[in-house]
Enzyme design. Structure first.
Site, PDB file in Angstrom:
ATOM      1  N   THR A   1      52.778  93.583  43.134  1.00 47.24           N
ATOM      2  CA  THR A   1      53.089  92.111  43.359  1.00 47.24           C
ATOM      3  C   THR A   1      54.409  91.916  44.147  1.00 47.24           C
ATOM      4  O   THR A   1      55.471  92.046  43.595  1.00 47.24           O
ATOM      5  CB  THR A   1      52.898  91.305  41.932  1.00 47.24           C
ATOM      6  OG1 THR A   1      51.759  91.647  41.459  1.00 47.24           O
ATOM      7  CG2 THR A   1      53.291  90.031  42.298  1.00 47.24           C
TER       8      THR A   1
ATOM      9  N   LYS B   1      47.491  86.444  44.382  1.00 49.55           N
ATOM     10  CA  LYS B   1      48.140  86.749  43.326  1.00 49.55           C
ATOM     11  C   LYS B   1      49.262  85.810  42.843  1.00 49.55           C
ATOM     12  O   LYS B   1      49.518  85.706  41.402  1.00 49.55           O
ATOM     13  CB  LYS B   1      48.823  88.228  43.352  1.00 49.55           C
ATOM     14  CG  LYS B   1      49.366  88.811  42.089  1.00 49.55           C
ATOM     15  CD  LYS B   1      48.360  89.198  41.018  1.00 49.55           C
ATOM     16  CE  LYS B   1      48.900  89.645  39.702  1.00 49.55           C
ATOM     17  NZ  LYS B   1      49.590  90.861  39.833  1.00 49.55           N
TER      18      LYS B   1
END
Length: 268
Positions: free
Chosen positions: A95, A166
């Protein structure tokens, strides 16, 4: 069978490596110490000490390090991109910032921007969720590799879209934790046992993955403590990226701020 280079065989990366090996792929992993290389070799991988060596003659390279800064160190500050064979795509599971993956792509690399949702147990079961950002041809080309450990693999748009999805996912999850903490506080004020409340809510319309995680511990604070370091760094990316783009967190902001009262400072 594909030849896969892999950097970041840790908490999330190691079960990915195991699934790739089990699926018949030839995996070359990076281990910084002799002890780590020996441990990775026992998983059925070829091991090397440098990231650029792991990229030699591969069909694809996977990066699964912890932070955006580490992605930049591996992909932009080192020699990985120069070592990748022509046309070999780079899969970024970390991420990270959408800007980072776009910067990598701007170097002429086929990038699959592929942050994930789930944990090591989901990887081991082959049910990790991947938010895949990249052109359609790249997504489909890499789907057989990803499906060694992921289902579903969701194509969500161009490079950067995976990271953006995300970020929204993590902001919402963290906001839900903040709201659940407030709900637990209300429950205590009403004289309800917290563990009983969390379990009961999971059977009602308030159910969510965040609630299920808290209920499994019997305590909101315990669950927040367990996920703190992951949520903390991911929400920091959300805040920085949103601020840079002039995007508003809106009603998510007070829910995120509620976590401060539990000791989890998501923006720190």
């Amino acid at each position: 069978m594909k030849r896969i280079g892999f950097a970041g065989a840790g908490r999330m990366g190691l079960p990915m490596v195991r699934r790739l090996v089990a699926a018949g792929h030839a995996v070359r992993t990076v281990g910084r110490t002799p002890e780590r290389r020996a441990a990775l070799g026992e998983e059925g991988t070829e091991t090397v000490g440098r990231v650029e060596d792991a990229a030699e003659d591969v069909d694809a390279f996977i990066v699964c390090v912890f932070t955006d800064r580490q992605v930049r160190e591996v992909c932009l500050d080192g020699e990985l991109l120069d070592a990748l064979p022509a046309g070999a795509p780079l899969i970024v599971h970390t991420t990270a910032s959408p800007h980072t993956v776009r910067e990598i792509a701007a170097r002429g690399i086929d990038v699959l921007d592929a942050p994930v949702s789930g944990g090591p147990h989901d990887i081991a079961a082959g049910r990790l969720t991947v938010f895949a950002g990249g052109d359609e041809a790249t997504v489909e080309r890499l789907r057989p590799v990803l499906e060694a450990y992921a289902d579903p693999v969701l194509a969500v748009g161009p490079v950067g879209a995976g990271q953006s999805v995300k970020m929204v996912n993590n902001a919402l999850f963290t906001a839900q934790l903040g709201l659940i903490a407030e709900a637990a506080r209300l429950g205590r004020g009403l004289g309800i046992d917290e563990a009983a409340l969390l379990d009961a809510l999971g059977h009602g319309s308030a159910a969510s993955r965040a609630l299920a995680g808290a209920a499994s511990r019997g305590s909101v604070d315990q669950f927040i403590s367990d996920v703190r370091k992951f949520v903390d760094k991911d929400v920091a990316v959300v805040r920085q990226t949103a601020e840079g783009l002039g995007a508003r967190l809106g009603a998510l902001e007070p829910a995120l701020a509620a976590l401060d009262r539990t000791g989890l400072r998501a923006g720190s």
